[in-house]
Design a protein around this motif. Structure first.
Motif, PDB file in Angstrom:
ATOM      1  N   PHE A 110       0.802  -1.232   0.000  1.00 55.10           N
ATOM      2  CA  PHE A 110       0.000   0.000   0.000  1.00 55.10           C
ATOM      3  C   PHE A 110       0.832   1.278   0.000  1.00 55.10           C
ATOM      4  O   PHE A 110       0.341   2.341  -0.378  1.00 55.10           O
ATOM      5  CB  PHE A 110      -1.006   0.001   1.164  1.00 55.10           C
ATOM      6  CG  PHE A 110      -0.489   0.516   2.477  1.00 55.10           C
ATOM      7  CD1 PHE A 110      -0.473   1.877   2.748  1.00 55.10           C
ATOM      8  CD2 PHE A 110      -0.023  -0.353   3.448  1.00 55.10           C
ATOM      9  CE1 PHE A 110       0.001   2.361   3.956  1.00 55.10           C
ATOM     10  CE2 PHE A 110       0.448   0.120   4.661  1.00 55.10           C
ATOM     11  CZ  PHE A 110       0.463   1.482   4.914  1.00 55.10           C
ATOM     12  N   MET A 111       2.128   1.197   0.420  1.00 55.17           N
ATOM     13  CA  MET A 111       2.971   2.397   0.425  1.00 55.17           C
ATOM     14  C   MET A 111       4.209   2.111  -0.426  1.00 55.17           C
ATOM     15  O   MET A 111       5.097   1.372  -0.025  1.00 55.17           O
ATOM     16  CB  MET A 111       3.352   2.782   1.858  1.00 55.17           C
ATOM     17  CG  MET A 111       4.063   4.112   1.975  1.00 55.17           C
ATOM     18  SD  MET A 111       3.965   4.817   3.650  1.00 55.17           S
ATOM     19  CE  MET A 111       4.838   3.567   4.632  1.00 55.17           C
ATOM     20  N   LYS A 112       4.218   2.699  -1.616  1.00 54.61           N
ATOM     21  CA  LYS A 112       5.289   2.424  -2.577  1.00 54.61           C
ATOM     22  C   LYS A 112       6.305   3.566  -2.562  1.00 54.61           C
ATOM     23  O   LYS A 112       5.929   4.742  -2.463  1.00 54.61           O
ATOM     24  CB  LYS A 112       4.710   2.247  -3.976  1.00 54.61           C
ATOM     25  CG  LYS A 112       3.806   1.018  -4.097  1.00 54.61           C
ATOM     26  CD  LYS A 112       3.216   0.890  -5.490  1.00 54.61           C
ATOM     27  CE  LYS A 112       2.437  -0.420  -5.642  1.00 54.61           C
ATOM     28  NZ  LYS A 112       1.248  -0.477  -4.772  1.00 54.61           N
ATOM     29  N   ALA A 113       7.577   3.189  -2.664  1.00 56.62           N
ATOM     30  CA  ALA A 113       8.644   4.196  -2.630  1.00 56.62           C
ATOM     31  C   ALA A 113       9.675   3.910  -3.710  1.00 56.62           C
ATOM     32  O   ALA A 113       9.816   2.787  -4.187  1.00 56.62           O
ATOM     33  CB  ALA A 113       9.321   4.209  -1.261  1.00 56.62           C
ATOM     34  N   GLU A 114      10.378   4.956  -4.083  1.00 63.00           N
ATOM     35  CA  GLU A 114      11.480   4.838  -5.044  1.00 63.00           C
ATOM     36  C   GLU A 114      12.797   4.857  -4.279  1.00 63.00           C
ATOM     37  O   GLU A 114      13.037   5.754  -3.468  1.00 63.00           O
ATOM     38  CB  GLU A 114      11.423   6.001  -6.037  1.00 63.00           C
ATOM     39  CG  GLU A 114      12.498   5.958  -7.094  1.00 63.00           C
ATOM     40  CD  GLU A 114      12.418   7.144  -8.034  1.00 63.00           C
ATOM     41  OE1 GLU A 114      13.407   7.403  -8.746  1.00 63.00           O
ATOM     42  OE2 GLU A 114      11.371   7.823  -8.061  1.00 63.00           O
ATOM     43  N   ARG A 115      13.598   3.854  -4.519  1.00 57.16           N
ATOM     44  CA  ARG A 115      14.897   3.769  -3.841  1.00 57.16           C
ATOM     45  C   ARG A 115      15.822   4.865  -4.351  1.00 57.16           C
ATOM     46  O   ARG A 115      15.903   5.117  -5.555  1.00 57.16           O
ATOM     47  CB  ARG A 115      15.505   2.392  -4.110  1.00 57.16           C
ATOM     48  CG  ARG A 115      16.803   2.123  -3.387  1.00 57.16           C
ATOM     49  CD  ARG A 115      17.167   0.662  -3.598  1.00 57.16           C
ATOM     50  NE  ARG A 115      18.517   0.366  -3.195  1.00 57.16           N
ATOM     51  CZ  ARG A 115      19.091  -0.814  -3.352  1.00 57.16           C
ATOM     52  NH1 ARG A 115      18.421  -1.805  -3.907  1.00 57.16           N
ATOM     53  NH2 ARG A 115      20.327  -1.027  -2.957  1.00 57.16           N
ATOM     54  N   GLY A 137      14.178   5.190   0.890  1.00 55.48           N
ATOM     55  CA  GLY A 137      13.267   5.487  -0.202  1.00 55.48           C
ATOM     56  C   GLY A 137      12.520   6.791  -0.044  1.00 55.48           C
ATOM     57  O   GLY A 137      12.378   7.319   1.063  1.00 55.48           O
ATOM     58  N   THR A 138      12.045   7.313  -1.168  1.00 57.13           N
ATOM     59  CA  THR A 138      11.138   8.455  -1.203  1.00 57.13           C
ATOM     60  C   THR A 138       9.754   7.939  -1.572  1.00 57.13           C
ATOM     61  O   THR A 138       9.597   7.275  -2.604  1.00 57.13           O
ATOM     62  CB  THR A 138      11.600   9.486  -2.260  1.00 57.13           C
ATOM     63  OG1 THR A 138      12.923   9.916  -1.930  1.00 57.13           O
ATOM     64  CG2 THR A 138      10.672  10.686  -2.287  1.00 57.13           C
ATOM     65  N   ILE A 139       8.760   8.212  -0.740  1.00 58.54           N
ATOM     66  CA  ILE A 139       7.415   7.670  -0.977  1.00 58.54           C
ATOM     67  C   ILE A 139       6.797   8.324  -2.218  1.00 58.54           C
ATOM     68  O   ILE A 139       6.766   9.539  -2.341  1.00 58.54           O
ATOM     69  CB  ILE A 139       6.506   7.893   0.250  1.00 58.54           C
ATOM     70  CG1 ILE A 139       7.100   7.189   1.472  1.00 58.54           C
ATOM     71  CG2 ILE A 139       5.089   7.365  -0.019  1.00 58.54           C
ATOM     72  CD1 ILE A 139       6.449   7.557   2.782  1.00 58.54           C
ATOM     73  N   GLU A 169      11.944  -4.605  -2.988  1.00 59.55           N
ATOM     74  CA  GLU A 169      12.777  -4.497  -1.798  1.00 59.55           C
ATOM     75  C   GLU A 169      12.068  -3.717  -0.699  1.00 59.55           C
ATOM     76  O   GLU A 169      11.162  -2.929  -0.956  1.00 59.55           O
ATOM     77  CB  GLU A 169      14.135  -3.856  -2.131  1.00 59.55           C
ATOM     78  CG  GLU A 169      14.104  -2.364  -2.454  1.00 59.55           C
ATOM     79  CD  GLU A 169      13.829  -2.037  -3.905  1.00 59.55           C
ATOM     80  OE1 GLU A 169      14.542  -1.180  -4.448  1.00 59.55           O
ATOM     81  OE2 GLU A 169      12.871  -2.608  -4.459  1.00 59.55           O
ATOM     82  N   LEU A 170      12.479  -3.961   0.550  1.00 63.74           N
ATOM     83  CA  LEU A 170      11.979  -3.190   1.679  1.00 63.74           C
ATOM     84  C   LEU A 170      12.836  -1.939   1.813  1.00 63.74           C
ATOM     85  O   LEU A 170      14.062  -2.008   1.692  1.00 63.74           O
ATOM     86  CB  LEU A 170      12.051  -4.008   2.977  1.00 63.74           C
ATOM     87  CG  LEU A 170      11.005  -5.106   3.162  1.00 63.74           C
ATOM     88  CD1 LEU A 170      11.332  -6.321   2.301  1.00 63.74           C
ATOM     89  CD2 LEU A 170      10.942  -5.536   4.629  1.00 63.74           C
ATOM     90  N   LEU A 171      12.184  -0.800   2.070  1.00 64.58           N
ATOM     91  CA  LEU A 171      12.911   0.462   2.142  1.00 64.58           C
ATOM     92  C   LEU A 171      12.578   1.222   3.422  1.00 64.58           C
ATOM     93  O   LEU A 171      11.417   1.307   3.824  1.00 64.58           O
ATOM     94  CB  LEU A 171      12.572   1.340   0.934  1.00 64.58           C
ATOM     95  CG  LEU A 171      12.993   0.813  -0.443  1.00 64.58           C
ATOM     96  CD1 LEU A 171      12.452   1.731  -1.541  1.00 64.58           C
ATOM     97  CD2 LEU A 171      14.504   0.690  -0.545  1.00 64.58           C
ATOM     98  N   ASN A 172      13.607   1.780   4.026  1.00 62.28           N
ATOM     99  CA  ASN A 172      13.468   2.684   5.160  1.00 62.28           C
ATOM    100  C   ASN A 172      12.956   4.026   4.621  1.00 62.28           C
ATOM    101  O   ASN A 172      13.570   4.616   3.734  1.00 62.28           O
ATOM    102  CB  ASN A 172      14.843   2.840   5.823  1.00 62.28           C
ATOM    103  CG  ASN A 172      14.939   4.013   6.779  1.00 62.28           C
ATOM    104  OD1 ASN A 172      13.956   4.684   7.085  1.00 62.28           O
ATOM    105  ND2 ASN A 172      16.141   4.285   7.240  1.00 62.28           N
ATOM    106  N   VAL A 173      11.812   4.478   5.142  1.00 59.14           N
ATOM    107  CA  VAL A 173      11.303   5.793   4.744  1.00 59.14           C
ATOM    108  C   VAL A 173      11.096   6.650   5.992  1.00 59.14           C
ATOM    109  O   VAL A 173      10.898   6.135   7.091  1.00 59.14           O
ATOM    110  CB  VAL A 173       9.980   5.697   3.942  1.00 59.14           C
ATOM    111  CG1 VAL A 173      10.235   5.095   2.569  1.00 59.14           C
ATOM    112  CG2 VAL A 173       8.925   4.907   4.691  1.00 59.14           C
ATOM    113  N   ASP A 174      11.158   7.941   5.793  1.00 59.85           N
ATOM    114  CA  ASP A 174      10.984   8.890   6.891  1.00 59.85           C
ATOM    115  C   ASP A 174       9.550   8.803   7.426  1.00 59.85           C
ATOM    116  O   ASP A 174       8.583   8.865   6.652  1.00 59.85           O
ATOM    117  CB  ASP A 174      11.283  10.299   6.380  1.00 59.85           C
ATOM    118  CG  ASP A 174      11.091  11.353   7.441  1.00 59.85           C
ATOM    119  OD1 ASP A 174      11.879  11.387   8.388  1.00 59.85           O
ATOM    120  OD2 ASP A 174      10.126  12.134   7.320  1.00 59.85           O
TER     121      ASP A 174
END
Length: 268
Positions: A110-115, A137-139, A169-174
Motif C-alpha cells: 500500500f505504500m510504494k517508494a522509489e529507492r 526510499g522516497t514515498i 525491496e523493503l525500504l526505510n522511509v521517513d
C-alpha cells in the motif's frame, strides 16, 4: 468519514508511550477514526549496537542528519520497527480496547517508494560527496483502499515506516513523510505530529501559528529537523488536509492538541 492521522516520534514514544496510546484510545472510543504512524530510530540504534552493527548516519548539504541504511542496517531496522516497536504498540492499544492492527507499507504493497540510487552528503572534511543511496526510499504512492477498508471495519492501522520498493525491496522511509503522504492520500481532516518539544520554536519561543506562505522565510530560523516537519505540514494543507499541528507528545493527553490551542498550527 472524519479521519485523523497521528504520528509520534520515537523519543516521544520512549518517554510517554502509555499516555499517547491512552489519548488515542479515548478518541477512538468516541468514534474518531485514526491512523497511527510511529518512528523509533533511537531504539533501532540501540539494537544495532547490541547486535554488533555499527549505526551509520550521514549529513545532507542542507544540514539534515539521517540514518544511512545499508543491507545489514536494513535487517535490524525492519526487525525493530515492524517487529518490536510496532507489535508493542498494537498490544498496548488492544489492551486499551482498541482494535489495532500493525502494518508496514509492504503489506498489500500500500505504500510504494522509489529507492534513492545515489545521495549527496557532506563528508568529514566538509566537502560534498556522492555515495550509493542504500535502502532508503522516497514515498511515491499510498494506495488507500487497504487503510480505508480497515477503518470501515473498526480497526486502527498502526503503520511502521517501511515501504515497498519498485524491485520488491523493503525500504526505510521517513516516518514524518509517511504520515504526510497517508494524510494527503486519505484526505484526512487533520495531521498531528507528536514530538519531544512543545511545538515549533523560533528563537526559543513557541510559534502558535505559522502560515504556509511564511514557511520559506522562516526556514533558517527553525532548525533543520523541525524545518522538514514544517515543510511537510505545509504541503499536506495544500493537498486538501484541513489542519496540520506539531505538538508535544510528552503531556498527559497529547491528542488535546486536536481541539485546543496547543502546540504549533500550520495554516493556509
Amino acid at each position: 468519514m472524519s479521519l485523523i492521522v497521528v504520528k509520534a516520534g520515537g523519543r516521544a514514544l520512549e518517554q510517554n508511550i502509555d499516555n499517547i496510546l491512552k489519548s488515542i484510545a479515548v478518541r477512538v472510543s468516541k468514534g474518531l477514526k485514526i491512523i497511527f504512524v510511529h518512528g523509533g530510530g533511537d531504539v533501532v540504534t540501540k539494537y544495532e549496537t547490541l547486535m554488533g552493527v555499527e549505526p551509520a548516519f550521514v549529513v545532507s548539504p542542507q544540514g539534515i542528519r539521517s540514518r544511512y541504511t545499508d543491507e545489514r542496517e536494513l535487517e535490524v531496522y525492519v526487525m525493530v520497527m515492524a517487529g518490536k516497536i510496532n507489535k508493542e504498540i498494537v498490544a498496548k492499544l488492544n489492551m486499551l480496547g482498541v482494535k489495532a492492527l500493525g502494518l508496514t507499507g509492504v503489506d498489500g504493497g500500500f505504500m510504494k517508494a522509489e529507492r534513492k540510487k545515489k545521495i549527496v552528503i557532506i563528508d568529514e572534511n566538509n566537502r560534498k560527496k556522492i555515495i550509493p543511496g542504500g535502502y532508503t526510499g522516497t514515498i511515491k504512492e499510498v494506495e488507500t483502499r487497504l487503510l480505508i477498508t480497515l477503518l470501515n471495519q473498526g480497526y486502527l492501522p498502526v503503520v511502521a515506516p517501511i515501504a515497498f520498493g519498485e524491485e520488491g525491496e523493503l525500504l526505510n522511509v521517513d516516518a514524518d513523510q509517511a504520515a504526510g503522504k497517508i494524510a494527503e492520500s486519505t484526505l484526512a481532516e487533520k495531521l498531528l505530529i507528536l514530538t519531544d518539544v512543545e511545538g515549533v520554536l523560533i528563537e526559543e519561543k513557541l510559534a502558535k501559528k505559522i502560515k504556509v506562505d511564511e514557511v520559506d522565510m522562516l526556514k533558517s530560523r527553525i532548525g533543520f529537523g523541525m524545518n522538514r516537519k514544517v515543510l511537510m505540514c505545509a504541503r499536506v494543507l495544500q493537498s486538501g488536509v484541513k489542519e496540520s499541528i506539531i505538538s508535544s507528545g510528552l503531556t498527559e493527553d497529547p491528542l488535546k492538541a486536536l481541539d485546543e490551542d496547543i502546540g504549533t498550527k500550520i495554516i493556509l
